[in-house]
Motif scaffolding. Structure first.
Motif, PDB file in Angstrom:
ATOM      1  N   THR A  35      26.984  41.856  49.877  1.00 20.56           N
ATOM      2  CA  THR A  35      28.032  41.947  48.844  1.00 20.56           C
ATOM      3  C   THR A  35      29.024  40.797  48.959  1.00 20.56           C
ATOM      4  N   LYS A  36      29.444  40.275  47.814  1.00 23.62           N
ATOM      5  CA  LYS A  36      30.490  39.244  47.792  1.00 23.62           C
ATOM      6  C   LYS A  36      31.556  39.648  46.794  1.00 23.62           C
ATOM      7  N   GLN A  62      30.450  53.219  43.487  1.00 21.02           N
ATOM      8  CA  GLN A  62      29.783  53.502  44.757  1.00 21.02           C
ATOM      9  C   GLN A  62      29.763  55.003  45.008  1.00 21.02           C
ATOM     10  N   ASP A 122      30.089  43.716  54.042  1.00 19.44           N
ATOM     11  CA  ASP A 122      29.237  43.243  52.942  1.00 19.44           C
ATOM     12  C   ASP A 122      28.067  44.194  52.663  1.00 19.44           C
ATOM     13  N   ARG A 123      28.308  45.503  52.891  1.00 19.35           N
ATOM     14  CA  ARG A 123      27.314  46.504  52.510  1.00 19.35           C
ATOM     15  C   ARG A 123      27.970  47.496  51.576  1.00 19.35           C
ATOM     16  N   GLU A 124      27.262  47.878  50.526  1.00 16.13           N
ATOM     17  CA  GLU A 124      27.791  48.924  49.651  1.00 16.13           C
ATOM     18  C   GLU A 124      26.672  49.826  49.158  1.00 16.13           C
ATOM     19  N   LYS A 135      29.699  49.172  37.837  1.00 13.88           N
ATOM     20  CA  LYS A 135      29.147  49.436  39.169  1.00 13.88           C
ATOM     21  C   LYS A 135      30.161  50.183  40.026  1.00 13.88           C
ATOM     22  N   GLN A 160      22.885  48.383  49.272  1.00 15.86           N
ATOM     23  CA  GLN A 160      22.871  46.939  48.992  1.00 15.86           C
ATOM     24  C   GLN A 160      23.613  46.207  50.104  1.00 15.86           C
ATOM     25  N   PRO A 212      25.765  51.152  45.740  1.00 18.00           N
ATOM     26  CA  PRO A 212      26.064  51.160  44.317  1.00 18.00           C
ATOM     27  C   PRO A 212      25.385  52.301  43.559  1.00 18.00           C
ATOM     28  N   ALA A 257      33.377  39.562  50.548  1.00 18.69           N
ATOM     29  CA  ALA A 257      33.618  40.466  51.683  1.00 18.69           C
ATOM     30  C   ALA A 257      34.055  39.605  52.866  1.00 18.69           C
TER      31      ALA A 257
END
Length: 544
Positions: free
Chosen positions: A272-273, A144, A126-128, A142, A269, A130, A275
């Motif tokens: 994240t959803k 990455q 749940d980390r990205e 969006k 970020q 962007p 995930a």
């Protein structure tokens, strides 16, 4: 190695992104590394002799866990050096964790398919990182990236499909893929190039764009990659977007005379959803060598994983990249495998006497098939994933600490498994060291694996399993989610355990319901629960 056993390091980051304290799964473990891959000789770089030598030395050194982020195409066990080496390791109580491979999303691509290995697929976290692509028509997509370079704030640049920058002697296809020598600098200079994913390395596409004088790159997924977008340390301002957004960008370019865009600076970020979801590259089942054994076994984070990195190479691994970093962000089942190895290290610390099979069972039966939106885990094309993607599910370390019941196996069970495949004494001696006499009757269906797979079900079959209590005394009841068109009967429906170490055997009868039979793989689940523990096993069936 740092993912599996790295110590705590404050202020770790990749080019300033993802800053925080980094640590491995077993941060106070002692670590050893064995080099088995060398510069390629006629295309091969990891030779069987080196792999087996490393297993030998590791066994001699008395390691507890082996993290094996390598593997070839699936092959018969007697031809598979990782399978042979890991068999000898588990005989010494060493848990062997292996990568499933990066050949997805096609079916039947999973490698490291031996039942004594823990085979790990790759999913997102749940980390990205962007970076937004803003078009001249104000549409925002969006993506990455980990580009350290930024474009000036909100300044629009001409946007062009790489196909339209084709060099005189190049094909449109190679230009669109931004391959070396395919881009004409006269057409690309000063523009943001849209390159299609596939064939050459993602970061190489950015390098080719930069060499042609482009100011930035939008990397668009092809249909196979779907929604799997990866943060790479690109050499120019760049953003990697998914397939649908890529189509929208190409449509915009074709709809206007002067298409323009800008790319926003990268940010970090978390939360994240949805995930996790499965990585498109993660190799999938069914197991092509022994379809009765479900592979992969488990999935763990393997996309945009931050870990310690060599300073012998730049973050992109390409010769042109002269940058050096202490931490890098990399994707692959080679990144998910050590996540599981680190967790195994903790379980070994808690339960030094558990067999490799018991530890594997604890990890598998406590896994989840739900994401952080409380919805079923999806694949990269936003379609519901299944056991061929993630095995038993996504790893949950805290629940693996207290699994309640385990499906245990000893080295002789694995030898009997080889007997059931029809291996003769000579072949089995590669695994057993001394001569081993196969029992008269042996059924692969009753092999005590934490998942139940029946690849060719005609009419009905009854399989047996044995569970061992490793928790407090208690009563477990069977709950079944049955696969479509298959009836499932468990006997007995209730198991009562009075002490630790007690074992109980049960049977599961799977029957094809004629009216509802489906001629492809269908999936269900068996859960034993005492309302504290939920010991779940995938059921995988194909009626013929």
């Amino acid at each position: 190695l740092s993912t599996a056993g790295g110590n705590l390091v404050a202020k770790a980051s990749v080019l300033g992104f993802g800053q925080g304290t980094a640590k491995g799964g077993s941060p106070r473990a002692r670590v050893a590394a064995y080099k088995v891959c060398w510069p390629p000789v006629s295309g091969d770089e990891c030779f069987d002799a080196d792999i087996l030598a490393a297993f030998d030395v590791a066994i001699h050194d008395g390691v507890d866990v082996l993290s094996v982020s390598l593997g070839g195409d699936p092959t018969a066990f007697f031809n598979d050096s990782v399978a042979i080496g890991s068999f000898h390791a588990i005989k010494h109580g060493i848990v062997v964790v292996c990568s499933a491979g990066n050949s997805g999303p096609a079916d039947g691509t999973v490698s490291n398919i031996a039942p004594w290995q823990i085979t790990v697929g790759a999913s997102t976290m749940d980390r990205e990182f962007p970076s937004i692509v803003v078009l001249g028509n104000n549409m925002r997509y969006k993506g990455q990236s980990l580009s350290a370079k930024d474009l000036p704030d909100k300044k629009f640049y001409p946007l062009i499909s790489a196909a339209d920058t084709k060099a005189a002697n190049a094909s449109i296809e190679n230009a669109l893929l931004c391959q070396a020598g395919a881009i004409d600098p006269k057409k690309a200079s000063g523009k943001i190039l849209v390159c299609l994913r596939g064939q050459n390395a993602r970061v190489d596409k950015g390098q080719q764009a930069a060499l042609a004088g482009a100011v930035g790159m939008v990397l668009a997924n092809n249909i196979l990659s779907g929604n799997e977008i990866i943060a790479d340390a690109h050499v120019l301002p760049a953003s990697h977007i998914n397939y649908t957004d890529g189509l929208a960008v190409f449509t915009y370019i074709n709809s206007t005379k002067y298409p323009t865009a800008y790319i926003t600076p990268v940010t970090t970020q978390i939360g994240t959803k949805p995930a996790p979801f499965m990585a498109a590259f993660s190799s999938k089942g069914p197991n092509t060598i022994t379809p009765e054994i479900l592979k992969p076994d488990i999935t763990a984070p393997g996309v945009s994983v931050i870990a310690a990195y060599t300073e012998a190479q730049g973050p992109t691994n390409e010769d042109f990249d002269k940058r050096r970093v202490q931490f890098n962000c990399v994707s692959g089942t080679s990144m998910s495998c050590p996540h599981v190895s680190g967790i195994v290290g903790l379980l070994k610390t808690l339960y030094p006497n558990w067999s490799p099979a018991a530890i594997k069972s604890a990890i598998m039966t406590s896994a989840t098939t739900w994401d952080n939106m409380k919805e079923p885990i999806l694949n990269a094309s936003t379609i519901k994933a299944g056991p061929f993607n993630y095995g038993a599910g996504h790893i949950q370390p805290n629940l693996a600490m207290d699994p309640g019941l385990v499906y245990d196996l000893a080295a002789t069970d694995y030898l009997n498994f080889l007997c059931s495949l029809g291996y003769n004494e000579t072949l089995i001696s590669m695994f057993s060291e001394k001569p081993y006499k196969c029992p008269k009757r042996i059924s692969l269906a009753n092999f005590n694996y934490p998942s139940i797979t029946v690849p060719n079900l005609v009419g009905s079959i009854t399989v047996t399993r044995t569970v061992k209590n490793v928790g407090s005394p208690g009563s477990y009841r069977a709950q079944v989610q049955r696969p479509t068109g298959i009836s499932v009967q468990v006997k007995p429906k209730k198991l009562k355990f009075k002490k630790v170490g007690e074992e109980k055997t049960f049977s599961v009868t799977l029957k094809v319901m004629k009216a509802h039979a489906v001629k492809e793989y269908v999936f269900g689940q068996l859960i034993w629960s005492d309302h504290v523990h939920y010991v779940s096993s995938p059921i995988v069936v194909k009626a013929v």
